[in-house]
Design a protein around this motif. Structure first.
Motif, PDB file in Angstrom:
ATOM      1  N   GLU A 115       1.078   4.938  -9.152  1.00 38.15           N
ATOM      2  CA  GLU A 115       0.087   5.743  -9.875  1.00 38.15           C
ATOM      3  C   GLU A 115       0.741   6.917 -10.597  1.00 38.15           C
ATOM      4  O   GLU A 115       0.392   7.222 -11.746  1.00 38.15           O
ATOM      5  N   ALA A 139       0.707  -7.980  -3.792  1.00 40.09           N
ATOM      6  CA  ALA A 139      -0.153  -7.406  -2.764  1.00 40.09           C
ATOM      7  C   ALA A 139      -1.247  -8.388  -2.341  1.00 40.09           C
ATOM      8  O   ALA A 139      -1.920  -8.986  -3.172  1.00 40.09           O
ATOM      9  N   VAL A 147       0.833  -1.208   0.000  1.00 41.74           N
ATOM     10  CA  VAL A 147       0.000   0.000   0.000  1.00 41.74           C
ATOM     11  C   VAL A 147       0.863   1.251   0.000  1.00 41.74           C
ATOM     12  O   VAL A 147       0.540   2.259  -0.641  1.00 41.74           O
ATOM     13  N   GLN A 158       1.770   2.400  -3.529  1.00 39.18           N
ATOM     14  CA  GLN A 158       0.714   2.574  -4.528  1.00 39.18           C
ATOM     15  C   GLN A 158       0.754   3.961  -5.157  1.00 39.18           C
ATOM     16  O   GLN A 158       0.548   4.122  -6.363  1.00 39.18           O
ATOM     17  N   ARG A 159       1.019   4.976  -4.362  1.00 43.04           N
ATOM     18  CA  ARG A 159       1.048   6.344  -4.885  1.00 43.04           C
ATOM     19  C   ARG A 159       2.165   6.516  -5.901  1.00 43.04           C
ATOM     20  O   ARG A 159       1.986   7.132  -6.957  1.00 43.04           O
ATOM     21  N   ILE A 163       3.643  -4.563  -5.982  1.00 48.14           N
ATOM     22  CA  ILE A 163       2.197  -4.419  -6.134  1.00 48.14           C
ATOM     23  C   ILE A 163       1.557  -5.735  -6.569  1.00 48.14           C
ATOM     24  O   ILE A 163       0.466  -6.098  -6.101  1.00 48.14           O
TER      25      ILE A 163
END
Length: 474
Positions: A273, A298, A266, A269-270, A295
Motif C-alpha cells: 500500500e 494470496a 497479509v 500488504q502494508r 500478493i
C-alpha cells in the motif's frame, strides 16, 4: 560475497542463563543460553525465581493476586517489558493506568496499546500436575483478566480512533502468567490461547470489535516480540489476531498464529500500500515484483502453507532486521560515549520501523559489493523510503574508502544539515514528515571478506516550504 556484521552489543533475553524445566511427566530438560527464544512444543514449567530475575522499584510492579498466601514473589511484569522495545514507548501518566484500570499504556506513533497483566497462582502438592488442573488455572487467569476489562468498560469511556488527536488505532491486550507454588518455590507454566479456548471456555465480547480484549500468555507474548522484532509489525499482528477472533477463524495458539502471519501475504500488504502511494507521486516506478508476486498468490492456503519463496523472504527479513537493530544500538552507544545522545523521539521512529523497511535499507548497504571501484573509493548516496509510514524518507550515504573521498564520514558530519534541507526541498509534493540520513562506514575490512559496519544517524523533521523558500531552492 562479503560477510557483513554490525558492531556487537550484549543482548538481553527474558531467561538469559541456563534453565531447567520440569514437564508434566516429571522429566528434566535443559535450555542453553540463546539470543532468541523458541516456541515450546507443549506446556513447560520453569522456576519463578529464575524467570523473575530483574529487580525494579516496588512501587512500579503490577499487583498480582495469588490464590493462597505464599512466600513466592509475584512476577515482575515491568522488568519483563523493559527487556523489550516496548519500554521506550511506555506512557507513565496515562489516566487509564492505575488502580482498577489498565496496568500499562504505550504509544507507538499514532497507535495506543493498553495492557492488563495478571498472574494466577495456585499452591500444589507437586510441581508435576495433571493437564486438567493446568487448564483450570489457565481458565481462572483468563476469566480474571476478562472480568477486569468488562468492569473497566462499564465505568470508563475508553478512547476511540480520532485522526484529529493523532489516534489511528487502539489495542487492548491481556497478559497472563500461571504460577504453581510448591514448597515455597514458584513454577511458571507456559500456555497459549487458541481459538477453541475462546469458543468453548472463555467467551469474549465481540459486539464492538474496536473494544475487544486480546488474551496472550506471558511466554507467547515475549516470544512474539522477538519474532516480529519491531513495534509496527507487532501491532499489525494484533490486528491480524483480532480479525481471526471476530471472524471465528480457527488457530491453535497465538504464537503459531504469529508465525503464520509473518509467513503470509497479509504481512506484506502494508508495504504494498505504501509503495502504491509512492508510485502515484512518482517516487517509485512500480511496486516491487517480489511483493506483487506474493500478493497475487494470496489465498487462505497461502496463509496456512507459505511457499518456499515466502519462507526464504521471511528468513531474510528477520536477519536483516536484526542487523539494522544492532547498527542502531551501536550508533546510540557511540553517541552516548561521546557525551551526546540521539533524541528519544528519533529513536522511537527508527525502532518502530517495519522489518520490510529495515530489510530494504540493509539490502542497499549490502549492494556495496556490487558497486564500481570508483564508487567504493569516492562514496555515494542512494535513497530508501519507509514501507511502514508513507511520510518517512531515508538518505543512505556509504562513505568512500579513499582519504580524499567526496562522500566521507567527515563530509557528512559537516554537511548533513544542508543535505537534509536539500532533500526536504526536493520532496514537497507532498512534503514528507521525517527525514533520516544513515551513514555507513565500510572501512573495517579484515581482508578476508568480513566487514564490520558502523552506522551514523542524522535526522530532521519535514516542513512545507514557503513560496520564497521554494524559489531559493529552484
Amino acid at each position: 560475497m562479503a560477510n557483513y556484521s554490525a558492531q556487537k552489543l550484549k543482548s538481553v533475553s527474558l531467561n538469559n542463563q541456563e534453565r531447567r524445566y520440569a514437564n508434566q511427566d516429571g522429566n528434566k530438560t535443559a535450555r542453553p543460553e540463546s539470543p532468541t527464544v523458541t516456541a515450546a512444543k507443549k506446556p513447560l514449567i520453569t522456576p519463578l525465581s529464575e524467570a523473575n530475575n530483574a529487580a525494579t522499584p516496588a512501587e512500579e510492579q503490577a499487583p498480582a493476586t495469588p490464590s493462597k498466601e505464599s512466600k513466592v514473589a509475584s512476577f515482575d511484569w515491568l522488568a519483563m517489558l523493559h527487556r523489550t522495545f516496548l519500554s521506550i514507548y511506555l506512557v507513565k501518566d496515562d489516566p487509564l493506568v492505575g488502580a482498577g484500570k489498565f496496568d500499562y499504556a504505550f504509544k507507538v506513533g499514532k497507535q495506543l496499546l493498553y495492557v492488563m497483566a495478571h498472574e494466577q497462582m495456585a499452591e500444589v502438592d507437586s510441581p508435576n500436575v495433571a493437564k486438567s488442573m493446568l487448564a483450570e488455572v489457565r481458565q481462572q487467569a483468563a476469566t480474571h483478566v476478562n472480568k477486569r476489562f468488562q468492569q473497566l468498560m462499564s465505568r470508563v469511556d475508553l478512547p476511540v480512533v480520532d485522526e484529529a488527536q493523532d489516534i489511528q488505532n487502539i489495542h487492548y491486550i491481556g497478559l497472563t502468567s500461571l504460577t504453581l507454588v510448591h514448597q515455597d518455590t514458584g513454577y511458571q507454566v507456559e500456555h497459549e490461547f487458541g481459538s477453541t479456548f475462546f469458543q468453548e471456555e472463555c467467551v469474549l465480547d465481540l459486539d464492538d470489535e474496536t473494544k475487544v480484549l486480546q488474551l496472550f500468555s506471558l511466554n507467547s507474548f515475549y516470544q512474539m516480540v522477538h519474532l516480529l522484532q519491531t513495534p509496527s509489525d507487532l501491532l499489525s499482528y494484533f490486528d491480524y489476531h483480532l480479525t481471526k477472533l471476530v471472524n471465528f477463524e480457527d488457530f491453535k495458539g497465538e504464537l503459531e498464529l504469529a508465525h503464520q502471519f509473518l509467513n503470509s501475504p497479509v504481512f506484506y500488504q502494508r508495504a504494498v500500500e505504501v509503495q502504491q502511494k509512492l508510485v502515484e507521486i512518482g517516487l517509485l516506478g512500480k511496486v516491487e515484483t517480489r511483493l506483487t508476486d506474493i500478493i497475487n498468490q494470496a489465498s487462505p492456503q497461502s496463509e496456512a502453507q507459505p511457499t518456499q519463496e515466502q519462507v526464504e523472504l521471511t528468513q531474510k527479513l528477520q536477519s536483516h532486521a536484526t542487523i539494522f537493530q544492532k547498527l542502531l544500538n551501536g550508533a546510540t552507544k557511540r553517541r552516548h560515549e561521546a557525551g551526546q545522545t540521539i533524541p528519544l523521539e528519533e529513536v522511537k521512529v527508527l525502532v518502530a520501523e517495519s522489518m520490510y523497511t529495515r530489510m530494504s535499507i540493509i539490502e542497499e548497504m549490502m549492494a556495496y559489493e556490487n558497486r564500481s571501484k570508483e564508487d567504493c573509493l569516492n562514496g555515494y548516496l542512494c535513497h530508501q523510503h519507509s514501507y511502514n509510514d508513507f511520510g518517512h524518507h531515508y538518505v543512505i550515504v556509504v562513505y568512500g574508502l579513499d582519504q580524499r573521498a567526496q562522500y566521507s564520514k567527515q563530509w557528512l558530519q559537516q554537511n548533513h544539515q544542508k543535505l537534509l534541507l536539500d532533500i526536504n526541498a526536493q520532496l514537497q509534493d507532498p512534503a514528507m514528515k521525517e527525514y533520516f540520513v544513515l551513514g555507513f562506514d565500510m572501512s573495517n575490512d579484515d581482508g578476508q571478506g568480513n566487514v564490520t559496519v558502523l552506522m551514523d544517524v542524522y535526522h530532521q523533521s519535514g516542513s512545507v516550504l514557503s513560496d520564497s523558500e521554494k524559489r531559493y531552492y529552484q
